[in-house]
Design an enzyme around this catalytic site. Structure first.
Site, PDB file in Angstrom:
ATOM      1  N   GLN A 171     -19.600  -3.023  15.683  1.00  0.00           N
ATOM      2  CA  GLN A 171     -19.716  -3.873  16.929  1.00  0.00           C
ATOM      3  C   GLN A 171     -20.834  -4.868  16.857  1.00  0.00           C
ATOM      4  O   GLN A 171     -20.853  -5.707  17.593  1.00  0.00           O
ATOM      5  CB  GLN A 171     -19.954  -2.869  17.991  1.00  0.00           C
ATOM      6  CG  GLN A 171     -18.900  -1.933  18.620  1.00  0.00           C
ATOM      7  CD  GLN A 171     -17.534  -2.485  18.980  1.00  0.00           C
ATOM      8  OE1 GLN A 171     -17.692  -3.680  19.592  1.00  0.00           O
ATOM      9  NE2 GLN A 171     -16.491  -1.842  19.209  1.00  0.00           N
ATOM     10  N   ALA A 193     -12.547  -6.623  10.559  1.00  0.00           N
ATOM     11  CA  ALA A 193     -12.296  -8.040  10.986  1.00  0.00           C
ATOM     12  C   ALA A 193     -11.658  -8.168  12.461  1.00  0.00           C
ATOM     13  O   ALA A 193     -11.893  -9.203  12.851  1.00  0.00           O
ATOM     14  CB  ALA A 193     -10.971  -8.567  10.105  1.00  0.00           C
ATOM     15  N   THR A 197      -3.350  -2.956  -4.476  1.00  0.00           N
ATOM     16  CA  THR A 197      -3.075  -4.567  -4.418  1.00  0.00           C
ATOM     17  C   THR A 197      -3.726  -5.029  -3.083  1.00  0.00           C
ATOM     18  O   THR A 197      -3.367  -4.379  -1.976  1.00  0.00           O
ATOM     19  CB  THR A 197      -1.719  -4.897  -4.629  1.00  0.00           C
ATOM     20  OG1 THR A 197      -1.166  -4.424  -5.697  1.00  0.00           O
ATOM     21  CG2 THR A 197      -1.418  -6.425  -4.380  1.00  0.00           C
ATOM     22  N   CYS A 228     -10.687   4.130  21.406  1.00  0.00           N
ATOM     23  CA  CYS A 228     -10.080   5.382  20.834  1.00  0.00           C
ATOM     24  C   CYS A 228     -10.133   6.669  21.668  1.00  0.00           C
ATOM     25  O   CYS A 228      -9.387   7.609  21.737  1.00  0.00           O
ATOM     26  CB  CYS A 228     -10.767   5.864  19.558  1.00  0.00           C
ATOM     27  SG  CYS A 228     -11.085   4.575  18.747  1.00  0.00           S
TER      28      CYS A 228
HETATM   29  N1  PLP Z   1     -17.045   2.054  14.342  1.00  0.00           N
HETATM   30  C1  PLP Z   1     -16.966   1.255  15.826  1.00  0.00           C
HETATM   31  C2  PLP Z   1     -18.485   1.453  16.258  1.00  0.00           C
HETATM   32  C3  PLP Z   1     -16.122   0.797  16.485  1.00  0.00           C
HETATM   33  O1  PLP Z   1     -16.231   0.125  17.691  1.00  0.00           O
HETATM   34  C4  PLP Z   1     -14.848   0.615  15.920  1.00  0.00           C
HETATM   35  C5  PLP Z   1     -13.619   0.501  16.427  1.00  0.00           C
HETATM   36  O2  PLP Z   1     -13.562   0.599  17.870  1.00  0.00           O
HETATM   37  C6  PLP Z   1     -14.768   1.316  14.500  1.00  0.00           C
HETATM   38  C7  PLP Z   1     -15.955   1.856  13.970  1.00  0.00           C
HETATM   39  C8  PLP Z   1     -13.439   1.532  13.727  1.00  0.00           C
HETATM   40  O3  PLP Z   1     -13.243   0.145  13.087  1.00  0.00           O
HETATM   41  P1  PLP Z   1     -11.530   0.005  12.813  1.00  0.00           P
HETATM   42  O4  PLP Z   1     -10.774  -0.158  14.052  1.00  0.00           O
HETATM   43  O5  PLP Z   1     -11.621  -1.048  11.918  1.00  0.00           O
HETATM   44  O6  PLP Z   1     -11.095   1.268  12.091  1.00  0.00           O
END
Ligand code: PLP
Length: 389
Positions: free
Chosen positions: A179, A200, A237, A325
């Site tokens: 973030q 990304a 790859t 999440c």
């Molecule tokens: N770490 C933090 C602080 C996040 O906010 C997120 C995604 O919301 C992640 C890790 C996970 O990243 P990714 O969605 O690329 O797996």
């Protein structure tokens, strides 16, 4: 109906320039970067260029960057790698109770494997205090992992101070900067971190690409075994188009960082001030001083954040009630719980995150919808008579 996207911390729209950079990799530039003929060499050159751009965004060098499939993979890689390699030195890891599940659930797994994990609590403002880290270190501590910017309340953690303490004790330091990337200035040398995770899709790049910074001179073992990609550390790859998109997004973020920060902060503050002025009984969670420029996390007392989210969605406005999440679970947010927000208030919380494509008109439209929604929900709430709504 107007569509307003206010969930930039969940993911960002992919910028046009990024798409334009990616398309040639899927068309004429489809060569395998491991091939030795021209098409392969061109793909390899595109990867190298992207690596240099991602490195530049955090003040690193290209050979300190490994591409992965996401921020979650980068987090898992570091934690499992250090735990496995240093288990003879110690079995204690320190993290915080407000980390993303990419860290927390990895730590839970490590606990099952016999590691001891200390989860530092933040103060009421959402900050992990250096003294708390100092007090938690034991002679068994092998790794400290503290996030740079919290995904729910946007607090920016004092990474430089925390990393310094770890270094004084000869302990490795990792930060999840998913973030933070593109939202705060990052210089890995100045911060003194050993590992740093990136993704990304939070910086206007594509989904399914991440990166891990590993400070020069430090060892990391491969998590995925196979071919020689990523200097034999992460076989398979490469996702060339995705990586090139990440590189372009990093370049844009690097060139426009201050402009992005000012734009986001201005609109976020306008939204915050307007909510506080026009809606009674609201609380902003987390410090406003050290904060992600686009993040606003607000509790609307006596009503459900979930109902606000659904009613706003019906009017074309996308917000979140927590991190992406946890938004599909009814469990109260572990972050708000950690900073002491009572459970019934946690349920009344909404996260708004603005970004480069947000306009003042978007915020005005959101307020026009939000104010009557909150009023209506409160009229239906059992405490309305008591409060005189
Ligand atoms: N770490 C933090 C602080 C996040 O906010 C997120 C995604 O919301 C992640 C890790 C996970 O990243 P990714 O969605 O690329 O797996």
């Amino acid at each position: 109906m107007r569509q307003v996207y206010l969930d930039y911390s969940a993911t960002t729209p992919v910028k046009e320039e990024v798409i334009e950079a990616m398309i040639p990799c899927l068309k004429e530039g489809y060569g395998n970067p491991s091939s030795l003929y021209t098409q392969g060499l061109m793909a390899k050159a595109a990867l190298d260029e992207a690596r240099a751009k991602v490195a530049a965004l955090i003040g690193a060098t290209s050979n300190e960057i490994y591409f992965t499939s996401c921020g979650t993979e980068s987090d898992n890689w570091v934690l499992f790698d250090v735990a496995k390699r240093l288990k003879n030195k110690g079995n204690h890891i320190i993290t915080s109770s407000i980390e993303h599940h990419a860290i927390l659930h990895t730590c839970e797994q490590l606990e099952k494997e016999g590691f001891q994990i200390t989860y530092l609590s933040p103060n009421a403002e959402g900050i992990i205090e250096p003294e708390a880290l100092q007090a938690a270190i034991t002679d068994q501590t092998i790794l400290v992992s503290i996030m740079m910017v919290n995904n729910e309340i946007g607090t920016v953690e004092p990474i430089k101070e925390l990393a310094k303490i770890a270094k004084e004790h000869n302990i490795l330091f990792h930060t999840d900067a998913v973030q933070g990337l593109g939202n705060v200035h990052i210089d890995v040398k100045d911060l003194g971190v050993d590992y740093l995770s990136m993704s990304a899709h939070k910086i206007y790049g594509p989904k399914g690409v991440g990166a891990l910074f590993v400070r020069k001179g430090l060892r990391i073992d491969s998590m995925i075994h196979g071919g020689g990609q990523e200097r034999k550390k992460r076989a398979g790859t490469e996702n060339v188009a995705g990586i090139v998109g990440f590189g372009k997004a990093a370049e844009l973020a690097f060139n426009n960082l201050d402009q992005h920060i000012n734009h986001s902060r201005e609109l976020r503050d306008y939204l915050a001030d307007s909510i506080v002025k026009s809606i009674p009984d609201v609380t902003i969670n987390g410090t406003m001083e050290h904060r992600h420029p686009g993040n606003l996390n607000v509790t609307f007392n006596y009503i459900e954040g979930e109902s606000i989210l659904l009613l706003l969605d019906a009017m074309g406005v996308a917000v979140s009630t927590g991190s992406a999440c946890s938004s599909k679970s009814l469990k109260p947010s572990h972050v708000l719980d950690a900073i002491g927000v009572p459970v019934e208030q946690i349920h009344g919380t909404v996260r708004f995150t603005v970004g480069d494509f947000t306009t003042k008109e978007d915020i005005d439209y959101t307020l026009e919808q939000l104010i009557p929604i909150v009023k209506k929900l409160r009229e239906l709430s059992p405490v309305s008579a008591e409060k005189g709504w």
